[in-house]
Design a protein around this motif. Structure first.
Motif, PDB file in Angstrom:
ATOM      1  N   HIS A 194       0.821  -1.204   0.000  1.00  0.00           N
ATOM      2  CA  HIS A 194       0.000   0.000   0.000  1.00  0.00           C
ATOM      3  C   HIS A 194       0.859   1.259   0.000  1.00  0.00           C
ATOM      4  O   HIS A 194       2.075   1.205   0.154  1.00  0.00           O
ATOM      5  N   ALA A 195       0.190   2.386  -0.151  1.00  0.00           N
ATOM      6  CA  ALA A 195       0.904   3.661  -0.176  1.00  0.00           C
ATOM      7  C   ALA A 195       1.587   3.913   1.157  1.00  0.00           C
ATOM      8  O   ALA A 195       1.083   3.538   2.223  1.00  0.00           O
ATOM      9  N   GLU A 196       2.746   4.537   1.107  1.00  0.00           N
ATOM     10  CA  GLU A 196       3.499   4.811   2.322  1.00  0.00           C
ATOM     11  C   GLU A 196       2.798   5.877   3.155  1.00  0.00           C
ATOM     12  O   GLU A 196       2.140   6.774   2.637  1.00  0.00           O
ATOM     13  N   THR A 200       6.930   7.526   6.902  1.00  0.00           N
ATOM     14  CA  THR A 200       7.998   6.792   6.213  1.00  0.00           C
ATOM     15  C   THR A 200       8.280   7.309   4.817  1.00  0.00           C
ATOM     16  O   THR A 200       9.158   6.801   4.135  1.00  0.00           O
ATOM     17  N   ARG A 201       7.547   8.342   4.388  1.00  0.00           N
ATOM     18  CA  ARG A 201       7.648   8.761   2.987  1.00  0.00           C
ATOM     19  C   ARG A 201       8.936   9.508   2.699  1.00  0.00           C
ATOM     20  O   ARG A 201       9.534   9.337   1.637  1.00  0.00           O
ATOM     21  N   SER A 202       9.382  10.351   3.614  1.00  0.00           N
ATOM     22  CA  SER A 202      10.573  11.156   3.343  1.00  0.00           C
ATOM     23  C   SER A 202      11.223  11.557   4.652  1.00  0.00           C
ATOM     24  O   SER A 202      10.575  11.564   5.715  1.00  0.00           O
ATOM     25  N   GLY A 203      12.497  11.922   4.584  1.00  0.00           N
ATOM     26  CA  GLY A 203      13.212  12.359   5.775  1.00  0.00           C
ATOM     27  C   GLY A 203      13.532  11.203   6.707  1.00  0.00           C
ATOM     28  O   GLY A 203      13.224  10.042   6.446  1.00  0.00           O
ATOM     29  N   ASP A 245      15.346   2.178   0.413  1.00  0.00           N
ATOM     30  CA  ASP A 245      15.109   3.590   0.736  1.00  0.00           C
ATOM     31  C   ASP A 245      14.999   3.822   2.237  1.00  0.00           C
ATOM     32  O   ASP A 245      15.442   4.849   2.753  1.00  0.00           O
ATOM     33  N   TRP A 246      14.405   2.865   2.962  1.00  0.00           N
ATOM     34  CA  TRP A 246      14.183   3.043   4.396  1.00  0.00           C
ATOM     35  C   TRP A 246      15.457   2.910   5.217  1.00  0.00           C
ATOM     36  O   TRP A 246      15.635   3.630   6.206  1.00  0.00           O
TER      37      TRP A 246
END
Length: 274
Positions: A194-196, A200-203, A245-246
């Motif tokens: 599913h969508a983040e 957790t999306r950025s930073g 990415d994480w």
């Protein structure tokens, strides 16, 4: 004896506070000790059925096993042990009971919420300044059995006697009991498919719940469990991209533990086996 020699030394650790022990002799209606303001205890409160929520290493253990009537590991048991060992360290990091600077050192008040976490912390207090890799290898020797035992205490995993057949001795199997919430596998699938979330999306990932979810996902990916969850190829590729990415956006201690578990798996894969 040194931890590098196969065991933590025998020095006596600090006695566990009375309110962390549970014995059969204590009355069931004994009142709980007063909560301390500021401590992160909400996630450890019993659910409506009175069961303590799953700890991170517990969730990893359940995700790493398949089968309702008889649990079987999705990956090699050695990899499950690495993931459980990493999960035990992550639990203490999330509760600020230890730090990685860069060796593992005790850092908190010494009040983890369950006996297994306390026993791991006691060993770290008795043997500070060992590398994360050393602790993962040491804890992996018994981590799977100890996490499974913790799950049997909360009735999430149950022992099932089975026939030993031609082996000529007693044997047991294990199966899952009922859960008060979604399974860890369902949580992992949702996290990857599913969508983040905004956390957790950025930073840098700093929200406690997000740190726990991402650490669990990275331990599952680092030990090969994610590839055995039956995800479709597009979702599996997305899981790999998100994991890459994480990882650099986790706080340093969590990142180190996950990276060392992944490195131990790679070393395991390159080690010849008979």
């Amino acid at each position: 004896m040194s931890i590098n020699g196969g065991a933590v030394n025998g020095r006596r650790g600090r006695r566990l506070p009375r309110n962390n022990l549970v014995t059969a002799e204590e009355p069931a209606d004994r009142p709980d000790p007063p909560a301390v303001r500021g401590e992160q205890v909400a996630r450890e409160r019993p659910t409506r059925t009175g069961r303590i929520p799953l700890r991170l290493a517990d969730r990893y253990f359940l995700a790493a096993h398949a089968g309702a009537d008889r649990l079987t590991a999705r990956v090699d048991p050695a990899l499950v042990a690495l993931g459980c060992a990493g999960g035990l360290l992550v639990e203490l990091l999330l509760e600020d009971e230890i730090g990685v600077e860069p060796t593992v050192r005790p850092a908190g008040k010494g009040m983890p919420p369950d006996f297994l976490s306390w026993s791991v912390l006691r060993e770290i207090r008795n043997e500070p300044d060992h590398a994360v890799r050393t602790w993962i290898r040491y804890l992996a020797r018994t981590a799977t059995e100890k996490v499974r035992a913790r799950l049997t205490i909360t009735d999430v995993v149950r022992e099932v006697p089975v026939s030993a057949g031609w082996r000529g001795g007693p044997a047991v199997a294990w199966r899952t009991g009922s859960l008060d919430h979604r399974t860890p596998v369902e949580d992992l699938v949702d996290l990857f498919a599913h969508a983040e979330s905004a956390a957790t999306r950025s930073g840098m990932i700093t929200v406690p719940e997000a740190k726990a979810e991402v650490a669990l996902a990275l331990l599952a990916t680092g030990t090969g469990v994610t590839g055995r969850l039956g995800l479709s190829r597009p979702v599996l590729r997305q899981a790999e991209r998100r994991s890459e990415d994480w990882l650099p956006r986790l706080p340093g201690g969590l990142r180190t533990v996950v990276a060392e578990v992944t490195a131990a798996r790679e070393q395991w894969a390159m080690t010849p086996r008979r």
